[in-house]
Write an enzyme that holds these catalytic residues in place. Structure first.
Site, PDB file in Angstrom:
ATOM      1  N   LYS A   1    -116.904 108.088 -90.688  1.00 57.93           N
ATOM      2  CA  LYS A   1    -117.644 109.418 -91.383  1.00 57.93           C
ATOM      3  C   LYS A   1    -116.732 110.419 -92.096  1.00 57.93           C
ATOM      4  O   LYS A   1    -116.866 111.071 -93.111  1.00 57.93           O
ATOM      5  CB  LYS A   1    -118.780 109.885 -90.430  1.00 57.93           C
TER       6      LYS A   1
ATOM      7  N   ILE B   1    -133.554 106.470 -89.457  1.00 60.20           N
ATOM      8  CA  ILE B   1    -133.757 107.790 -90.510  1.00 60.20           C
ATOM      9  C   ILE B   1    -134.266 107.360 -92.033  1.00 60.20           C
ATOM     10  O   ILE B   1    -134.692 108.126 -92.739  1.00 60.20           O
ATOM     11  CB  ILE B   1    -132.412 108.411 -90.746  1.00 60.20           C
TER      12      ILE B   1
ATOM     13  N   TYR C   1    -115.907 105.224 -85.004  1.00 61.80           N
ATOM     14  CA  TYR C   1    -117.051 105.678 -85.768  1.00 61.80           C
ATOM     15  C   TYR C   1    -116.955 106.931 -86.314  1.00 61.80           C
ATOM     16  O   TYR C   1    -117.237 107.107 -87.768  1.00 61.80           O
ATOM     17  CB  TYR C   1    -118.365 105.358 -84.781  1.00 61.80           C
TER      18      TYR C   1
ATOM     19  N   GLY D   1    -115.627 110.578 -74.339  1.00 61.72           N
ATOM     20  CA  GLY D   1    -115.567 110.771 -75.551  1.00 61.72           C
ATOM     21  C   GLY D   1    -116.902 111.878 -75.909  1.00 61.72           C
ATOM     22  O   GLY D   1    -117.081 112.199 -77.034  1.00 61.72           O
ATOM     23  N   ASP D   2    -117.621 112.326 -75.038  1.00 64.45           N
ATOM     24  CA  ASP D   2    -118.801 113.137 -74.959  1.00 64.45           C
ATOM     25  C   ASP D   2    -118.171 114.628 -75.255  1.00 64.45           C
ATOM     26  O   ASP D   2    -116.876 114.706 -74.592  1.00 64.45           O
ATOM     27  CB  ASP D   2    -119.816 112.911 -74.006  1.00 64.45           C
TER      28      ASP D   2
ATOM     29  N   SER E   1    -122.249 113.004 -90.229  1.00 67.93           N
ATOM     30  CA  SER E   1    -122.645 113.344 -88.836  1.00 67.93           C
ATOM     31  C   SER E   1    -121.893 114.280 -88.312  1.00 67.93           C
ATOM     32  O   SER E   1    -120.814 114.419 -88.639  1.00 67.93           O
ATOM     33  CB  SER E   1    -122.279 111.945 -88.161  1.00 67.93           C
ATOM     34  N   ALA E   2    -122.446 115.143 -87.270  1.00 61.71           N
ATOM     35  CA  ALA E   2    -121.742 116.195 -86.632  1.00 61.71           C
ATOM     36  C   ALA E   2    -120.696 115.627 -85.600  1.00 61.71           C
ATOM     37  O   ALA E   2    -119.753 116.341 -85.436  1.00 61.71           O
ATOM     38  CB  ALA E   2    -123.004 116.851 -85.619  1.00 61.71           C
TER      39      ALA E   2
ATOM     40  N   ASN F   1    -128.384 106.086 -77.074  1.00 61.88           N
ATOM     41  CA  ASN F   1    -128.837 107.374 -77.298  1.00 61.88           C
ATOM     42  C   ASN F   1    -129.674 107.841 -76.287  1.00 61.88           C
ATOM     43  O   ASN F   1    -130.583 107.106 -75.983  1.00 61.88           O
ATOM     44  CB  ASN F   1    -129.300 107.709 -78.959  1.00 61.88           C
ATOM     45  N   LEU F   2    -129.910 109.102 -76.187  1.00 66.51           N
ATOM     46  CA  LEU F   2    -130.557 109.526 -75.047  1.00 66.51           C
ATOM     47  C   LEU F   2    -132.120 109.363 -75.249  1.00 66.51           C
ATOM     48  O   LEU F   2    -132.701 109.020 -74.214  1.00 66.51           O
ATOM     49  CB  LEU F   2    -130.447 111.306 -74.920  1.00 66.51           C
TER      50      LEU F   2
END
Ligand code: NAD
Ligand code: WQD
Length: 387
Positions: A202, A20, A198, A342-343, A151-152, A248-249
């Site tokens: 945040k 980013i 993590y 955790g998802d 982060s979301a 990550n996807l």
């Protein structure tokens, strides 16, 4: 040190060689701002800086603009060398610190959810302890404009209610907001179900920054809560090129498309969604990058403010896979697998605060994200550095 009165200001970008950060640096240069990147390359490679410079040169030439300055320092933002660097741009100490740093964007952090569970101390040291010392240092130089990568993930299991997430779903400090009927109310501080160390770094990061900002009205701190950034710059020069094995996807799908993985495991097909796979708010990384320019350039009427950066649209994992199949013209072999620990089943932004207060909104479609990513992958296959 006396500052030259007309000398140019710079934006300090910590972690600017990362995914980013590199895209944001490019957008800053396009917006005519000089940039200093500080990055220890713990999750990136130095060639990214040359690629940012090349992409900026090409864009500025095509648009008849002067190319701003770009400087790169390979260092840990927690090392004493950061103060030495700041000494070149700023005069330290009270009563009148002065600086040519117009703002700091702080991307530098560790970001792997799974690694944070096995190495929480490293994560708290880099993402939390480092942050505390950083804002203390900046204050001594009179540098008060600070943009933080949040982060979301701070919404934790609140995302699982399946409703778009508003900033006031998590707050750390008494903060007023106006609801959709125009009523000014106080948000309820608190947080539910943070799903990893993590995520907690945040959350704590935001809470610390809110307290610091309210201690001195000179601060202007913005925490940007990113949803799921994907895609890459349209030039095809910049992309996502981390060290280690991606989880990550989109990076995983990319590896499948380029033959570095045999197939994609789709984690969970029994979520309460339209096709059973999880829903995310995928946002083009260049849109996300432009959100940082808006955050830097907008005068915000509070010492601390959080903003969601998302599109407001939910896409299922199956739909995301399809978008990359369309862009690449290739099939993504996949198999259904159990849910990943955790998802959450759904995580989508309510993004009206960023529109109203920052005049920022995402513009790129999922299809554009997929074709820009495929453009980058096609150009870099065989040349991308693999750790
Ligand atoms: P990234 O790993 O690609 O970039 C982070 C950069 O910071 C890397 O180049 C790394 O080398 C550098 N870095 C780390 N610790 C450092 C230190 N102590 N000193 C100097 N440099 C250091 O990650 P990214 O995806 O670009 O994420 C940037 C920020 O956004 C992070 O804070 C991350 O937690 C946050 N974030 C990312 C996502 C996402 O999905 N990518 C989502 C929400 C929030
Ligand atoms: C998206 C969806 C997976 C890989 C993470 C962090 C979050 C933020 C962004 C930093 C999920 C599914 C994934 C795979 C799959 N980062 N998936 N097979 O988990 O939404 O968010 O990155 O702040 O904090 O948690 O993103 O890209 O890992 O997963 O099925 O091989 O894709 O289960 O439903 P996530 P993701």
């Amino acid at each position: 040190l006396e500052l030259e009165p007309n000398s140019a200001s710079h934006v300090l970008v910590l972690g600017g060689a990362g995914f980013i950060g590199s895209h944001t640096t490019l957008e800053l240069l396009k917006a005519g701002k000089n940039v200093i990147i500080v990055d220890d390359l713990s999750n990136s490679f130095s060639d990214v800086v040359d690629k940012i410079a090349l992409a900026a040169q090409i864009w500025c030439k095509a648009n008849g603009k002067r190319v701003p300055q770009l400087r790169f320092e390979n260092l840990d933002y927690r090392s004493p060398a950061l103060a030495s660097l700041l000494d070149e741009y700023a005069v330290r100490g009270s009563p009148s610190p002065r600086s040519r740093i117009s703002g700091v964007i702080h991307f530098a952090a560790f970001k792997s959810v799974s690694e944070s569970i096995s190495q929480p101390i490293d994560y708290y040291r880099n993402n939390v302890c480092g942050l505390v010392d950083l804002v203390a240092l900046l204050e001594t130089y009179g540098i008060y404009k600070f943009v933080f990568s949040s982060s979301a993930t701070v919404y934790g299991t609140k995302a699982d209610l399946g409703l778009p997430l508003s900033e006031h779903d998590v707050v750390h400090h008494p903060e007023t907001y106006t609801d959709s009927d125009g009523n000014v109310t106080h948000a309820t501080p608190g947080v539910s179900g943070l799903t990893s160390p993590y995520g907690r770094t945040k959350y704590f990061g935001e809470a610390i920054l809110a307290d610091v900002a309210y201690s001195n009205p000179k601060w202007s701190i913005v925490a940007l809560r990113y949803f799921n950034p994907i895609g890459c710059d349209a030039s095809g020069l910049l992309g996502e090129d981390p060290r280690g094995v991606p989880t990550n996807l989109f990076p995983v799908i990319t590896q499948v498309l380029t033959g570095r993985r045999p197939r994609l495991d789709v984690f969970g097909s029994d979520w309460d969604t339209r096709d059973g796979t999880a829903i995310r708010d995928f946002i083009h990384v260049s849109d996300l990058a432009r959100g940082h320019i808006a955050a830097l350039d907008t005068k915000i009427d509070a010492p601390f403010r959080t903003f969601n950066l998302g599109t407001g649209n939910g896409t299922t994992v199956a739909e995301a896979v399809h978008a990359l199949e369309q862009a690449s013209g290739r099939k993504v072999p996949s198999r259904l697998a159990p849910r990943r620990e955790g998802d959450v089943g759904s995580c989508v932004a309510r993004n009206n605060r960023a529109l109203t207060e920052l005049n920022w909104t995402a513009t790129e479609s999922l299809g554009q994200c997929a074709s820009d990513l495929w453009n980058f992958v096609s150009k870099s296959v065989g040349t991308t550095t693999v750790a």
